[in-house]
Enzyme design. Structure first.
Site, PDB file in Angstrom:
ATOM      1  N   HIS A  31      29.972  35.502  -9.195  1.00 10.92           N
ATOM      2  CA  HIS A  31      30.673  35.528  -7.911  1.00 10.92           C
ATOM      3  C   HIS A  31      31.856  34.562  -7.987  1.00 10.92           C
ATOM      4  O   HIS A  31      31.693  33.437  -8.462  1.00 10.92           O
ATOM      5  CB  HIS A  31      29.721  35.130  -6.784  1.00 10.92           C
ATOM      6  CG  HIS A  31      30.336  35.297  -5.436  1.00 10.92           C
ATOM      7  ND1 HIS A  31      30.473  36.534  -4.841  1.00 10.92           N
ATOM      8  CD2 HIS A  31      30.919  34.405  -4.595  1.00 10.92           C
ATOM      9  CE1 HIS A  31      31.089  36.390  -3.677  1.00 10.92           C
ATOM     10  NE2 HIS A  31      31.377  35.111  -3.510  1.00 10.92           N
TER      11      HIS A  31
ATOM     12  N   ASN B 295      36.265  40.808 -16.998  1.00  5.61           N
ATOM     13  CA  ASN B 295      35.063  40.079 -17.434  1.00  5.61           C
ATOM     14  C   ASN B 295      34.268  40.900 -18.438  1.00  5.61           C
ATOM     15  O   ASN B 295      33.804  40.378 -19.450  1.00  5.61           O
ATOM     16  CB  ASN B 295      34.186  39.729 -16.234  1.00  5.61           C
ATOM     17  CG  ASN B 295      34.642  38.463 -15.548  1.00  5.61           C
ATOM     18  OD1 ASN B 295      34.392  37.363 -16.034  1.00  5.61           O
ATOM     19  ND2 ASN B 295      35.346  38.613 -14.438  1.00  5.61           N
TER      20      ASN B 295
HETATM   21  C1  GAR Z   1      35.644  38.860 -10.704  1.00  6.88           C
HETATM   22  O1  GAR Z   1      36.430  37.791 -10.258  1.00  6.88           O
HETATM   23  C2  GAR Z   1      34.234  38.720 -10.186  1.00  6.88           C
HETATM   24  O2  GAR Z   1      33.806  37.389 -10.078  1.00  6.88           O
HETATM   25  C3  GAR Z   1      34.358  39.360  -8.843  1.00  6.88           C
HETATM   26  O3  GAR Z   1      35.192  40.478  -9.023  1.00  6.88           O
HETATM   27  C4  GAR Z   1      36.126  40.172 -10.068  1.00  6.88           C
HETATM   28  C5  GAR Z   1      36.115  41.333 -11.037  1.00  6.88           C
HETATM   29  O4  GAR Z   1      37.154  41.203 -11.949  1.00  6.88           O
HETATM   30  N1  GAR Z   1      33.071  39.738  -8.309  1.00  6.88           N
HETATM   31  C6  GAR Z   1      32.803  39.740  -7.004  1.00  6.88           C
HETATM   32  O5  GAR Z   1      33.641  39.478  -6.159  1.00  6.88           O
HETATM   33  C7  GAR Z   1      31.372  40.122  -6.641  1.00  6.88           C
HETATM   34  N2  GAR Z   1      31.079  39.788  -5.285  1.00  6.88           N
HETATM   35  P1  GAR Z   1      37.128  42.051 -13.299  1.00  6.88           P
HETATM   36  O6  GAR Z   1      36.784  43.493 -12.926  1.00  6.88           O
HETATM   37  O7  GAR Z   1      38.521  41.947 -13.855  1.00  6.88           O
HETATM   38  O8  GAR Z   1      36.083  41.444 -14.205  1.00  6.88           O
END
Ligand code: GAR
Length: 187
Positions: free
Chosen positions: A103, A14
């Site tokens: 989230h 992200n």
């Molecule tokens: C994402 O899917 C985000 O929505 C989630 O962690 C992932 C990170 O992916 N966040 C949570 O679960 C927060 N409670 P990334 O590091 O590849 O962006």
């Protein structure tokens, strides 16, 4: 130019998507990537975009170290993008209505302590949900409980593994998160 700061704890897909969006569009600029994990892949990703990285430990998050760094940067928005620690109240209070989180579920379901990443998708699969989605919300002192800003849904009736659900969520996040940030920056 509006300034964005990102917080991430691991992979950082992200964070990378947001850095790429703003580098290309010029609708804002990412001025720092903060992480509590010195091995996080997000650090390499930030370097690719020449965005400064700030690695901190739990003590520096709860004393004034991270707060002071942020106050120097003066961000218009602080974006938690896969940040897994509790965000401290003294920083939230210093930046009212400027801290948001994504989230990977339709809150208020599948939120709270321990509900992150694959844990969320496993729980959704186990409950045989027909749909899931993403929630972008303001951050308050409780995990996953601040005011909602945006939600998007996706059907998962055909998904048989948590990995397939994760892929659908990833696609939603890639599509929507930068746009939500633009909207907030434009006020
Ligand atoms: C994402 O899917 C985000 O929505 C989630 O962690 C992932 C990170 O992916 N966040 C949570 O679960 C927060 N409670 P990334 O590091 O590849 O962006």
């Amino acid at each position: 130019m509006k300034k964005i700061v990102l917080f991430a704890s691991g992979n950082g897909s992200n964070a990378e998507n947001i850095m790429a969006h703003f580098e290309k569009s010029g609708q804002g600029t990412v001025v720092g990537v903060f992480t509590n994990n010195s091995h996080a892949k997000v650090i390499e990703r930030a370097k690719k975009f020449q965005v400064p990285t700030y690695v901190f430990n739990k003590t520096e998050l709860s004393d004034d170290t991270v707060l002071n760094n942020l106050q120097e940067l003066q961000p218009d928005l602080i974006v938690l993008a896969g940040f897994l620690l509790k965000f401290p109240v003294h920083i939230i209070n210093a930046f009212p209505n400027k801290v948001i989180n994504i989230h990977p579920a339709l809150l208020p379901n599948y939120g709270g302590k321990g509900m992150y990443g694959m844990n969320v998708h496993n729980a959704v699969l186990e409950k045989k949900e027909k749909e899931t989605g993403i929630t972008v919300h303001y951050v308050n002192e409780h995990f996953d409980e601040g005011e909602f800003i945006f939600q998007a849904n996706v059907a998962i009736e055909n998904c048989t593994t948590a990995e397939e659900i994760a892929q659908k969520i990833h696609e939603l996040e890639m599509e929507h998160f930068p746009k939500v940030i633009v909207r907030l920056l434009e006020g």
